[in-house]
Scaffold this motif. Structure first.
Motif, PDB file in Angstrom:
ATOM      1  N   PHE A  80       0.834  -1.201   0.000  1.00 13.71           N
ATOM      2  CA  PHE A  80       0.000   0.000   0.000  1.00 13.71           C
ATOM      3  C   PHE A  80       0.871   1.254   0.000  1.00 13.71           C
ATOM      4  O   PHE A  80       0.542   2.251  -0.649  1.00 13.71           O
ATOM      5  N   VAL A  81       1.986   1.221   0.730  1.00 12.69           N
ATOM      6  CA  VAL A  81       2.914   2.352   0.739  1.00 12.69           C
ATOM      7  C   VAL A  81       3.471   2.591  -0.662  1.00 12.69           C
ATOM      8  O   VAL A  81       3.574   3.734  -1.134  1.00 12.69           O
ATOM      9  N   LEU A  82       3.828   1.503  -1.364  1.00 13.17           N
ATOM     10  CA  LEU A  82       4.355   1.622  -2.728  1.00 13.17           C
ATOM     11  C   LEU A  82       3.299   2.198  -3.672  1.00 13.17           C
ATOM     12  O   LEU A  82       3.608   3.011  -4.549  1.00 13.17           O
ATOM     13  N   ILE A  83       2.036   1.759  -3.507  1.00 14.22           N
ATOM     14  CA  ILE A  83       0.951   2.255  -4.366  1.00 14.22           C
ATOM     15  C   ILE A  83       0.740   3.747  -4.137  1.00 14.22           C
ATOM     16  O   ILE A  83       0.600   4.525  -5.096  1.00 14.22           O
ATOM     17  N   MET A  84       0.712   4.160  -2.881  1.00 14.03           N
ATOM     18  CA  MET A  84       0.536   5.584  -2.568  1.00 14.03           C
ATOM     19  C   MET A  84       1.659   6.418  -3.181  1.00 14.03           C
ATOM     20  O   MET A  84       1.424   7.517  -3.700  1.00 14.03           O
ATOM     21  N   ALA A  85       2.884   5.891  -3.122  1.00 15.80           N
ATOM     22  CA  ALA A  85       4.022   6.631  -3.680  1.00 15.80           C
ATOM     23  C   ALA A  85       3.951   6.691  -5.195  1.00 15.80           C
ATOM     24  O   ALA A  85       4.222   7.727  -5.802  1.00 15.80           O
TER      25      ALA A  85
END
Length: 328
Positions: A80-85
């Protein structure tokens, strides 16, 4: 019971939205901690309700399933962190993205659970497949944890690529709007795309989490409610431990042990159902193993992270002293 449960979950989601998620804002650590505590308390009350009205076995299965799904969902937060970034989601909109994305994931998981329950009740041999798949997944997790990857990137799934290709979208966010009309054309906004990314990517995680919980209980009601409570607190957990994710360096090892353990449990259950006299692993033992593994891996992760931070600080001071001596 199913109807009351779904109505109750919808009411909780509505309360969560109107109190904490209706107005876009940056979520503070205090707010995330309070809501995380609320969802954990609600899950605990539900499990105690099962204990009172249904007995110790369903209650134990729920708590084992909830803890397992919750621990697996923490691993999902990395993605999810990668998607947000990747989609450069503004901080004030991240909670709305997670809320809708988690709801999409919950609906998709309900479909998986219904299909899994139908298969399990009809074909007992499917436990061999589930068990073997979990053991293979555990091995893959160990391999990935041992690999030294400098950079991780989010790779869009086929469904998301097809949506982006078929439907034109804008290149910037328009508050929380999902669709806008521009020059007479209806366009998607990045907000809708990233919500779909969160929701559909969770389906990939369901491929191991659903067989894992079916290894703890075959009751579709408990499987669904454990998944629901684990997912619905995921938004607040994202903001609460977002900064700690990088410190959980041994989490993948712990999850691999848990998945491997449940895989062995499934194989033993399948052998037992086939008439082979083998010992089966009870729910109290499963719950104890899961909690112990998570406690140990969390403690070793924090110790390893602290040790690495101290080593980096020491090497930084050493380089500073060397530079000063050269300047002199």
């Amino acid at each position: 019971m199913w109807g009351l449960t779904i109505v109750g979950l919808c009411a909780l989601i509505a309360v969560d939205f109107f109190i904490g998620g209706r107005k876009p804002h940056e979520v503070s650590i205090k707010e995330a901690a309070i809501w995380t505590g609320v969802w954990v308390a609600l899950a605990t009350l539900f499990g105690l309700g099962l204990l009172v009205f249904a007995g110790g076995k369903p209650s134990g299965e729920f708590f084992a399933g909830f803890i397992t799904e919750k621990s697996l969902s923490v691993d999902n937060l990395f993605v999810f962190v990668l998607i947000m970034a990747k989609f450069a989601v503004p901080t004030i909109y991240q909670q709305r993205v997670l809320m809708v994305g988690v709801l999409i994931a919950l609906v998709l998981r309900a479909v998986f659970i219904a299909a899994g329950a139908a298969i399990v009740s009809t074909f007992a041999w499917v436990f061999y497949i589930f068990g073997a798949f979990l053991i293979w997944t555990a091995w893959k997790l160990i391999q990935e944890a041992r690999a030294d990857e400098e950079e991780e990137e989010f790779e869009e799934n086929r469904l998301l690529k097809a949506v982006e290709k078929r439907f034109p979208s804008t290149d910037r966010y328009h508050d929380t709007k999902l669709l806008i009309v521009e020059n007479g054309k209806r366009l998607m906004t990045p907000m809708l795309i990233v919500m779909l990314a969160i929701g559909t990517t969770d389906v990939l995680f369901a491929l191991d989490s659903i067989p894992a919980i079916f290894g703890l209980t075959q009751d579709p009601y408990i499987v669904f409610t454990a998944n629901a409570f684990a997912l619905m607190g995921l938004r607040q957990l994202y903001f609460l431990i977002g900064g700690l994710l990088r410190k959980l360096v041994h989490l993948s090892y712990g999850l691999s042990i848990i998945l491997g353990f449940i895989g062995v449990k499934l194989v033993l259950h399948a052998l037992h159902e086939s008439g082979v006299h083998v010992p089966e692993i009870s729910i109290p033992v499963s719950l104890g193993v899961i909690c112990a593994v998570l406690a140990v891996t969390t403690a070793t992760s924090l110790y390893a992270s602290r040790k690495q931070a101290l080593a980096e600080a020491g090497s930084g001071e050493g380089r500073a002293r060397d530079k000063d001596s050269v300047d002199v």
